[in-house]
Design an enzyme around this catalytic site. Sequence first.
Site, PDB file in Angstrom:
ATOM      1  N   ASP A   1      -4.502   0.689  -9.326  1.00 49.06           N
ATOM      2  CA  ASP A   1      -5.912   0.329  -9.535  1.00 49.06           C
ATOM      3  C   ASP A   1      -6.218   0.093 -11.011  1.00 49.06           C
ATOM      4  O   ASP A   1      -6.929  -0.847 -11.377  1.00 49.06           O
ATOM      5  CB  ASP A   1      -6.824   1.442  -8.998  1.00 49.06           C
ATOM      6  CG  ASP A   1      -6.499   1.778  -7.557  1.00 49.06           C
ATOM      7  OD1 ASP A   1      -5.996   0.894  -6.854  1.00 49.06           O
ATOM      8  OD2 ASP A   1      -6.732   2.929  -7.145  1.00 49.06           O
TER       9      ASP A   1
ATOM     10  N   GLY B   1     -16.783   5.047  -3.231  1.00 45.26           N
ATOM     11  CA  GLY B   1     -16.076   5.669  -2.108  1.00 45.26           C
ATOM     12  C   GLY B   1     -15.679   4.694  -1.015  1.00 45.26           C
ATOM     13  O   GLY B   1     -15.390   5.092   0.104  1.00 45.26           O
TER      14      GLY B   1
ATOM     15  N   TYR C   1      -3.668  12.378   0.421  1.00 39.74           N
ATOM     16  CA  TYR C   1      -2.958  11.451  -0.467  1.00 39.74           C
ATOM     17  C   TYR C   1      -1.795  12.178  -1.143  1.00 39.74           C
ATOM     18  O   TYR C   1      -0.651  11.718  -1.143  1.00 39.74           O
ATOM     19  CB  TYR C   1      -3.946  10.899  -1.508  1.00 39.74           C
ATOM     20  CG  TYR C   1      -3.369   9.842  -2.414  1.00 39.74           C
ATOM     21  CD1 TYR C   1      -3.522   8.493  -2.129  1.00 39.74           C
ATOM     22  CD2 TYR C   1      -2.666  10.198  -3.562  1.00 39.74           C
ATOM     23  CE1 TYR C   1      -2.994   7.521  -2.965  1.00 39.74           C
ATOM     24  CE2 TYR C   1      -2.133   9.234  -4.397  1.00 39.74           C
ATOM     25  CZ  TYR C   1      -2.302   7.896  -4.104  1.00 39.74           C
ATOM     26  OH  TYR C   1      -1.768   6.935  -4.933  1.00 39.74           O
TER      27      TYR C   1
ATOM     28  N   GLU D   1       0.828  -1.207   0.000  1.00 39.08           N
ATOM     29  CA  GLU D   1       0.000   0.000   0.000  1.00 39.08           C
ATOM     30  C   GLU D   1       0.862   1.256   0.000  1.00 39.08           C
ATOM     31  O   GLU D   1       1.852   1.330   0.739  1.00 39.08           O
ATOM     32  CB  GLU D   1      -0.878  -0.030   1.261  1.00 39.08           C
ATOM     33  CG  GLU D   1      -2.277   0.426   1.039  1.00 39.08           C
ATOM     34  CD  GLU D   1      -3.050  -0.499   0.091  1.00 39.08           C
ATOM     35  OE1 GLU D   1      -3.093  -0.178  -1.115  1.00 39.08           O
ATOM     36  OE2 GLU D   1      -3.596  -1.499   0.563  1.00 39.08           O
TER      37      GLU D   1
END
Length: 395
Positions: A184, A131, A236, A43
């Site tokens: 993604d 979301g 982010y 991650e």
Amino acid sequence: MDTLEPGDPTTLAEDLASRFAAEHGRQATGVFTAPGRVNLIGEHVDYNGGLCLPMALPHATYAAVAPRDDDTVTVSSRQEDDGFSGRLGDLGPDTITGWPSYAAGVVWAMREAGWQLPGMDVMIDSRVPLGAGLSSSAALECAVALGAAALAEVDLDDEVRSGLVRACMRAESEVAGAPTGGLDQTIALFGQAEAALLLDCRDWSTRQVPWDPASADLALLVVDTRASHSLSDGGYASRRADCERAAAELGVELLRDVPAADQAGALAGLADEQVRRRVRHVFTEIDRVTEAVAQLEAGDFEALGRTFLASHASLRDDYEVSCEELDVSVDTAVGAGALGARMTGGGFGGSAIALVPTDAVDAVGGAVTAAYAERGWPAPGLLTATPGAGARRLR
Ligand code: GLA
């Protein structure tokens, strides 16, 4: 248990095609789909050239697409009241806002990359929870990208798919304002059923890794915290900026480029304590992906569970992208019998995953739901994730 059903792709595609025909008065050229994902581990390392291990979900987004004989692009969605209509030549970062950024933005980015695209009508349906940190944005981008590519009559080999990954990333970063790292879109366009995808974000090479927890009587439980999650509100981008600053300070292009033997020295040399913790997460998380793949290949799910927990602790303490709902989900799941659990995706809300003995799934889901109720939080969304297929044309 409150489960979110992915639905049957063929039925969903047929239904969307008939709605498209009813709305636009002509048949769609095709219906295209791209999946949501969970990232098993790795991650906040994609934009550092690191390793990730995502898996496509059966929950997917669908796009029905047909060309127009003028240069207008329209997008509409069964989940949204508002849509978008604009001329091809006017598409750009300043002219598209809201959810259509992820759809019309892709048409813009593909044209920027040299694709000859006609005006088109696009209608969307999605079974990816919005979301929830399960990559509904990339699923939308990639379904639209496949549809647009079909209108240009281009066959989808790996090179074309890689180009579409880049166009979708550009739409997300420049039109939607979320400077995300490619994980993604890559799993959406390259995922395959029954496997996780080991993705090397330095050279974008991929390798399918068998993912079959059911063979060990385990399931992957996804807990959607329903806590707000946005990748375009600064948290982010600031993590990413910290990493880029550190890479510059260390004289490398990407943090991945710091050799293992030099990492301790590199950390000690970083002046800013917060930046040091961010970098420590990146270094250790990349190592954990390698460990996780070895544990998976050895069928050692107990060890994998511990690796999940170490990843979560690092994201919580060093990278600071977790939140109370995610921490409670992880701690409660483990307390109720999960082998391990961690937040997945960008964080700041979104979803956690837990590796759970099949016969304890209801107990773990129930314990997490009860923990939320005790705190007065809305109930979490729960689903058990099986690997789904990658992006493709359905009709
Ligand atoms: C989001 C981004 C990805 C990745 C993850 C964190 O999902 O879209 O590019 O950075 O967060 O691993």
